[in-house]
Design a protein around this motif. Structure first.
Motif, short mmCIF file in Angstrom:
data_model
loop_
_atom_site.label_atom_id
_atom_site.label_comp_id
_atom_site.label_asym_id
_atom_site.label_seq_id
_atom_site.Cartn_x
_atom_site.Cartn_y
_atom_site.Cartn_z
N UNK A 242 -4.81 -5.89 -2.76
CA UNK A 242 -6.18 -6.36 -2.94
C UNK A 242 -7.04 -5.12 -3.13
N UNK A 243 -7.37 -4.83 -4.35
CA UNK A 243 -8.13 -3.62 -4.65
C UNK A 243 -9.43 -4.04 -5.33
N UNK A 244 -10.51 -3.96 -4.59
CA UNK A 244 -11.81 -4.35 -5.15
C UNK A 244 -12.40 -3.18 -5.93
N UNK A 245 -12.50 -2.03 -5.26
CA UNK A 245 -12.99 -0.82 -5.92
C UNK A 245 -11.80 0.02 -6.34
N UNK A 246 -11.51 -0.02 -7.62
CA UNK A 246 -10.28 0.61 -8.14
C UNK A 246 -10.28 2.11 -7.92
N UNK A 247 -11.43 2.72 -7.72
CA UNK A 247 -11.52 4.17 -7.60
C UNK A 247 -11.41 4.66 -6.15
N UNK A 248 -11.24 3.76 -5.21
CA UNK A 248 -11.23 4.10 -3.79
C UNK A 248 -9.79 4.18 -3.28
N UNK B 89 -8.48 4.49 -0.39
CA UNK B 89 -8.14 3.76 0.83
C UNK B 89 -7.79 2.30 0.56
N UNK B 90 -8.08 1.80 -0.62
CA UNK B 90 -7.77 0.41 -0.93
C UNK B 90 -6.34 0.24 -1.45
N UNK B 91 -5.63 1.34 -1.64
CA UNK B 91 -4.26 1.27 -2.10
C UNK B 91 -3.31 1.37 -0.91
N UNK C 223 -8.39 12.54 -5.76
CA UNK C 223 -9.38 11.84 -6.56
C UNK C 223 -8.75 10.84 -7.52
N UNK C 224 -9.53 9.85 -7.84
CA UNK C 224 -9.11 8.79 -8.75
C UNK C 224 -8.98 9.34 -10.17
#
Length: 124
Positions: free
Chosen positions: A101-107, A109-111, A46-47
């Motif tokens: 490129x991280x649009x939703x910082x809490x997701x 999979x974007x890292x 979790x974030x």
């Protein structure tokens, strides 16, 4: 590509504090969004918190807002997570993450890149 190495985990009593560090090496990390995530046994990762490297805008999970502080030292290429007023519910393996490129910082999979994790245990 960057490489991430966490440190600073350990055992702390409830109400205590710890500071985690994440050493960043490799590519020019100034372009990355950096985050902390955690994973408790039997639970999803979790974030926890995130920071944009340029500008330093911060984001927090509701469960840690007001207790944890994310920060970075550009000169030392290091990311930090100061954890105060800790509770047993904060017990987890904590991971440092970097994303270009991280649009939703809490997701998660974007890292793109993850460290190996550091164990944090809070005793009651």
């Amino acid at each position: 590509q960057v490489q991430l190495v966490e440190s600073g985990g350990g055992l702390v009593q409830a109400g205590g504090s710890l500071r985690l560090s994440c050493a960043v090496s490799g590519d020019t990390f100034m372009a990355y969004t950096m985050g902390w995530f955690r994973q408790a046994p039997g639970k999803e990762r979790e974030f926890v918190a995130a920071i944009t490297w340029i500008g330093g805008t911060t984001y927090y999970a509701d469960s840690v807002s007001g207790r944890f502080t994310i920060s970075r030292n550009n000169a030392k290429n290091t990311l930090y997570l100061q954890m105060n007023r800790m509770t047993p519910e904060d017990t987890a393996v904590y991971y440092c993450a970097a994303g270009t490129v991280v649009v939703n910082k809490k997701t998660k999979s974007e890292y793109d890149t993850w460290g190996q994790g550091t164990q944090v245990t809070v005793s009651s």
